[in-house]
Design a protein around this motif. Structure first.
Motif, mmCIF file in Angstrom:
data_model
loop_
_atom_site.group_PDB
_atom_site.id
_atom_site.type_symbol
_atom_site.label_atom_id
_atom_site.label_comp_id
_atom_site.label_asym_id
_atom_site.label_seq_id
_atom_site.Cartn_x
_atom_site.Cartn_y
_atom_site.Cartn_z
ATOM 1 N N LEU A 142 0.836 -1.213 0.000
ATOM 2 C CA LEU A 142 0.000 0.000 0.000
ATOM 3 C C LEU A 142 0.864 1.252 0.000
ATOM 4 C CD1 LEU A 142 -3.059 -0.668 2.303
ATOM 5 C CD2 LEU A 142 -2.960 -0.467 -0.180
ATOM 6 N N ARG A 143 1.979 1.183 0.657
ATOM 7 C CA ARG A 143 2.908 2.310 0.630
ATOM 8 C C ARG A 143 3.332 2.601 -0.805
ATOM 9 N NH1 ARG A 143 6.857 4.989 3.785
ATOM 10 N NH2 ARG A 143 8.713 5.233 2.527
ATOM 11 N N ARG A 144 3.540 1.516 -1.550
ATOM 12 C CA ARG A 144 3.900 1.696 -2.950
ATOM 13 C C ARG A 144 2.701 2.222 -3.748
ATOM 14 N NH1 ARG A 144 7.338 -2.899 -5.084
ATOM 15 N NH2 ARG A 144 5.440 -4.122 -4.869
ATOM 16 N N ALA A 145 1.498 1.742 -3.401
ATOM 17 C CA ALA A 145 0.297 2.174 -4.130
ATOM 18 C C ALA A 145 0.049 3.672 -3.953
ATOM 19 C CB ALA A 145 -0.920 1.373 -3.653
ATOM 20 N N LEU A 146 0.579 4.233 -2.885
ATOM 21 C CA LEU A 146 0.423 5.671 -2.657
ATOM 22 C C LEU A 146 1.280 6.486 -3.600
ATOM 23 C CD1 LEU A 146 0.462 5.841 1.215
ATOM 24 C CD2 LEU A 146 -1.429 6.480 -0.283
ATOM 25 N N GLY A 147 2.244 5.842 -4.223
ATOM 26 C CA GLY A 147 3.109 6.560 -5.155
ATOM 27 C C GLY A 147 4.430 6.932 -4.501
ATOM 28 N N ALA A 148 5.448 7.016 -5.309
ATOM 29 C CA ALA A 148 6.799 7.302 -4.821
ATOM 30 C C ALA A 148 6.845 8.653 -4.120
ATOM 31 C CB ALA A 148 7.778 7.292 -5.992
ATOM 32 N N GLY A 149 7.584 8.702 -3.074
ATOM 33 C CA GLY A 149 7.806 9.980 -2.398
ATOM 34 C C GLY A 149 6.687 10.409 -1.474
#
Lengths: 272, 272
Positions: B261-268
């Motif tokens: 989910l952290r990745r699904a939020l988008g980089a940065g």
């Protein structure tokens, strides 16, 4: 189902292998180990590499556990004792009422496991905590790891607590001791595997790992992690986290990394 | 660093909050809780929502723990006792030699936490095991979860073992009780979050989740998982595993899902 053999005397020599379980956890019990509870014992009875030598069951569990006990081979005795006698034999209260004494029947060297060209391999260096080792085995089974190598500084996966935390995965996932951490990585490379080392200082985000043909994930202990000299011999990856907090538990780390590596193998890899 | 106050008598009323720790784990200790060891106590001293009321330190640790103890506010007494006296106070051997009694100073309702528009939210339904709850909090802190909602059937995250397994994350990640599981999901939706329910029967592979603006991961207990009626109110996802083995531990599951989910939020997202 065979008839259970009744035990009334905690000193009965037939059940000597179940005496004083905790003391012998520490002192060692030679080639044997204690498996607790239905889930672990089921794995023991199904294992290719380990076998049960005897079971000890609380008498009032015989009826509810009849399906499991029906799967015990005829040459493996099932002893039944009143819960109170069982607790005296073992030295503490066994609330699951179900123990087995198991033995390893097949011992592997790393090359024995790698020659079969397993798709996903896991190497462990310096995992000294039984909870963590058990948790890693559980994740390895869940994600289809087909061979594990343990360096000589890893603790014993057959230790009672490691086995319990693994929910029996230690009896399912084939594993071999591989000498030092350097020996372990060398063996992987010589067998054609690409070692992937996990470290907070890893070069690539593990999510960007792409496709790897024969990955071998290599994990070090929580805290120190993989020694830098070993890490340098791997493709190093990291799991991106929020700053400012303690790192992940190593068992959780293994779950995340195996989930990613399973994907890196490509869809359908495990559904031939 | 303030001077430590010496305790020679286990019945000294000043240290009554440290008496018989295990018994009071079970009976409850009102608003307070016991924090063990340096890592957890450091989180307690840094917390915005909890504060230390007193510390109890083994006298022979005063020197080695001086940096930590130097951060104790002047109005929080530090009591020092010989290890043997400390063990008699507590009721068992405290091998880390370091305890704090903490209290909650800020209590939140779900809306208090969600009004701040946290980027990543975690909801827990029916997590009844303290090890698992602590492990989930640890992962939540590692992956930057900014608010957690717990349904009424989750166990107490301030229970000593949960707090210890969390390595103090319980004192860092803001959390609130949210009523029933259905109440919890309703509050998430009303606040503009997209509940993502994890289940072995989930519709999509969690790796294919794409980008979600305001995801709220919702986890159920190991074994039963999220009740079907709740799962139906979420976007359901699964973690693909190898067949034929027991499912993952729920704390490990939370780590894998939060990583995704952290990745699904988008980089940065978390590096503003």
């Amino acid at each position: 189902m065979q008839d259970a053999l009744r035990i009334d005397d905690p000193d009965d020599p037939r059940i000597a292998m179940f005496l004083n379980v905790r003391d012998r956890d520490l002192a060692g019990r030679g080639a044997g180990f204690i498996a607790e509870g239905e889930v672990v014992i089921r794995q023991l009875l199904q294992s290719r590499d380990f076998s049960a030598r005897a079971l000890l069951v609380a008498a009032d569990r015989l009826a509810t556990k009849s399906e499991l006990l029906g799967g015990v081979p005829e040459n493996v005795p099932v002893y039944a004792a009143a819960q109170e006698v069982m607790d005296r034999i073992v030295g503490f209260h066994i609330h699951r009422g179900l123990l087995a004494f198991g033995e390893r029947v097949a011992e592997f060297r790393p090359e024995d496991l790698l020659v079969a060209r397993p798709r996903l391999v896991l190497g462990l260096v310096g995992i000294g905590n039984h909870d963590n080792l058990g948790g890693i085995f559980r994740n390895a089974a869940a994600f289809g790891v087909e061979a594990m190598l343990l360096d000589d500084t890893c603790c014993d996966p057959l230790y009672r607590k490691a086995l319990r935390v693994s929910v029996g995965a230690v009896l399912k996932v084939r594993h071999a001791r591989a000498g030092s951490g350097a020996d372990l990585v060398t063996r992987l490379v010589e067998a054609g595997y690409a070692p992937v080392g996990l470290s907070p200082q890893g070069r690539d985000d593990i999510g960007d790992i792409g496709t790897i043909d024969r990955p071998a994930l290599v994990l070090g202990a929580e805290g120190p992690g993989l020694p830098p000299a070993l890490l340098a011999q791997t493709r190093s990856v990291r799991i991106d986290m929020s700053g400012g907090f303690d790192s992940l538990n190593v068992a959780t780390t293994s779950g995340i990394a195996l989930h990613e590596l399973r994907r890196a193998l490509g869809a359908g890899a495990f559904n031939p």
